[in-house]
Design an enzyme around this catalytic site. Structure first.
Site, mmCIF file in Angstrom:
data_model
loop_
_atom_site.group_PDB
_atom_site.id
_atom_site.type_symbol
_atom_site.label_atom_id
_atom_site.label_comp_id
_atom_site.label_asym_id
_atom_site.label_seq_id
_atom_site.Cartn_x
_atom_site.Cartn_y
_atom_site.Cartn_z
ATOM 1 N N THR A 184 33.767 39.240 38.412
ATOM 2 C CA THR A 184 33.790 37.783 38.524
ATOM 3 C C THR A 184 34.932 37.147 37.748
ATOM 4 O O THR A 184 35.433 36.085 38.130
ATOM 5 C CB THR A 184 32.467 37.182 38.027
ATOM 6 O OG1 THR A 184 32.231 37.625 36.692
ATOM 7 C CG2 THR A 184 31.314 37.595 38.916
ATOM 8 N N CYS A 185 35.354 37.787 36.651
ATOM 9 C CA CYS A 185 36.390 37.161 35.816
ATOM 10 C C CYS A 185 37.718 37.049 36.553
ATOM 11 O O CYS A 185 38.506 36.152 36.281
ATOM 12 C CB CYS A 185 36.560 37.920 34.510
ATOM 13 S SG CYS A 185 36.998 39.656 34.706
ATOM 14 N N VAL A 186 37.987 37.976 37.496
ATOM 15 C CA VAL A 186 39.244 37.933 38.249
ATOM 16 C C VAL A 186 39.006 37.717 39.733
ATOM 17 O O VAL A 186 39.910 37.833 40.536
ATOM 18 C CB VAL A 186 40.070 39.224 38.025
ATOM 19 C CG1 VAL A 186 40.555 39.298 36.603
ATOM 20 C CG2 VAL A 186 39.262 40.468 38.396
#
Length: 476
Positions: free
Chosen positions: A443-445
């Protein structure tokens, strides 16, 4: 340029007279004046480097006039479009030259630019505490209870730090996605379980403060909303637009009441629209019923009937009572918490609808934008698996598409910029037996690890499975 300088130097009484004239100027001429000043700005911006100091002085005067015109525009009956004021060729170099331009002249920036600068300002406020974070750990199955307990124990300094959320017994590291999911889940639970503290209108589905309740819950919910804004997360508690107007010290109107309480609002509108001779037959007086209590809207209100002469006052007082006076303490507690949770004051540059979008997000999407902005690693856009993925995705119901967005980003709502800001990457993770694996996300990227499935049926089955279980990072 000379006109802008002259207007900027007017005495307050003369400026007030000029603004009163602008207020009644026909829309066509008012817009022409705005466009004229705006176009001069654009011309100066293009040659700013030729003489930065002098050109800055010119821009400062013109921006000042545009801001005055914008303030008048917000009070006009025939408002011109807000984007008429935007300087669309604003550069980073110009922003460095101007002294705090966003705070002084917010009208010349579009919403995305405001949001970008606001985010940068929040990040700058973290610098004195570099290396420290605001840790919040909660149990997923007790997220509401745990969160409220955590908020009650935090100090003011901790809210100035970047937020990092973890769910107990879940190994995921919060690099952005976990806290987005946290606010998504906690917002939903507050709406579902907060009837003790909030009223949900049956028609609009919007949430408002409960007049008779004086719990510390309003302060805590305000903190949560401020934290979400400060950490660039979406927290949709189904608040109406009037909440954001009140945060920005703007007075509520009948239109705001209509949005929150459509049925009751239409009744008030009917009072204004009623034939003059029939008003007294409605047998209304200057009182309002809240639960078992009757409140007078003005002194001796129960003895004053509503007539054709005072009906506008009646409606104004009615709206003021419900949106201001009856929830005065509850709103003040909420705002105090909001300021606590968001220590960066720059949020005041947003218009109410902009602030609502930044905090509450939007759930109306053009899904083709997601495909157009997607990049690929180990795949090409023409590969069979990629084409199968998009075929399956576009065939999903709208709610399932939103589940995919939550799976990918941590939230089924997006703030300013919408799907253009997602920029998903689809990776081929090179599994030897791809049909045995489910899609995974980082989710972070915003990366989707999509196995190279042998056919579209298996891809659909595996994708639908993870969408059903999408809520929960790091769980088996």
């Amino acid at each position: 340029v000379a006109l802008a300088a002259a207007i900027s130097s007017l005495q307050p009484s003369s400026l007030q007279l000029l603004e009163s004239l602008w207020l009644v100027t026909p829309a066509e001429f008012f817009e022409r004046a705005v466009v004229g000043f705006r176009d001069v700005c654009n011309h100066i911006v293009l040659k700013i480097d030729e003489d930065p100091i002098q050109n800055w002085k010119k821009l400062n005067n013109i921006f000042s006039v545009l801001q005055k015109l914008s303030n008048v525009n917000s009070r006009r009956e025939n408002m011109i479009p807000r984007n008429t004021f935007y300087i669309k060729i604003m550069s980073n170099d110009l922003l460095k030259i101007l002294k705090n331009p966003l705070m002084e002249y917010p009208c010349v920036f579009d919403t995305e630019t405001k949001d970008e600068i606001f985010q940068k300002r929040c990040a700058i406020s973290w610098w004195p505490y570099k290396g420290n974070v605001h840790n919040v750990q909660v149990k997923r199955d007790a997220i509401l209870r745990d969160t409220l307990q955590v908020l009650r124990s935090k100090s003011a300094v901790e809210y100035k730090l970047p937020l990092q959320v973890s769910f107990e017994n879940e190994p995921a590291i919060d690099q952005g996605g976990v806290k987005k999911e946290f606010f998504s889940v906690i917002s939903r639970q507050l709406v579902e379980k907060g009837q003790t503290f909030f009223v949900v209108d049956d028609t609009s589905g919007l949430v408002w403060f409960k007049p008779e309740n004086c719990s510390d819950m309003y302060h805590l919910v305000g903190i949560l909303c401020g934290m979400a804004l400060y950490n660039h997360c979406v927290a949709d508690l189904h608040f109406p637009s009037v909440l954001f107007k009140k945060l920005l010290a703007m007075e509520p109107t009948l239109d705001d009441f209509l949005e929150l309480h459509p049925t009751l609002g239409r009744t008030l509108q009917d009072v204004l629209d009623e034939e003059e001779d029939n008003i007294e037959n409605l047998y209304l007086d200057f009182t309002v019923q809240v639960g078992v209590q009757q409140h007078e809207l003005i002194a001796n209100g129960r003895d004053i009937p509503v007539t054709k002469y005072n009906r506008q006052e009646y409606v104004d007082k009615y709206v003021d009572f419900f949106l201001n006076k009856s929830v005065k303490k509850q709103f003040e507690d909420f705002k105090r918490g909001f300021l606590f949770g968001c220590p960066c004051e720059m949020w005041t540059v947003f218009f109410p609808d902009e602030l609502k979008t930044v905090l509450s997000g939007t759930e109306v999407f053009d899904w083709t934008v997601l495909e157009k902005t997607t990049k690929y690693g180990g795949y090409d856009s023409t590969d069979k698996t990629v084409r199968n993925f998009w075929s399956v995705f576009y065939g999903l119901e709208e709610e399932k598409k939103k589940h995919f967005l939550a799976f990918l980003t941590g939230s089924d709502r997006l703030s300013v910029g919408g799907l253009r800001t997602v920029r998903m990457t689809i990776w081929n993770n090179g599994y030897q037996n791809p049909d045995d694996y489910f899609p995974e996300v980082s989710t972070c990227v915003r990366a989707l690890n999509l196995p190279d499935y042998s056919n579209i049926s298996i891809l659909r089955k595996q994708l639908l499975h993870v969408l059903t279980l999408h809520e929960g990072f790091g769980r088996n």
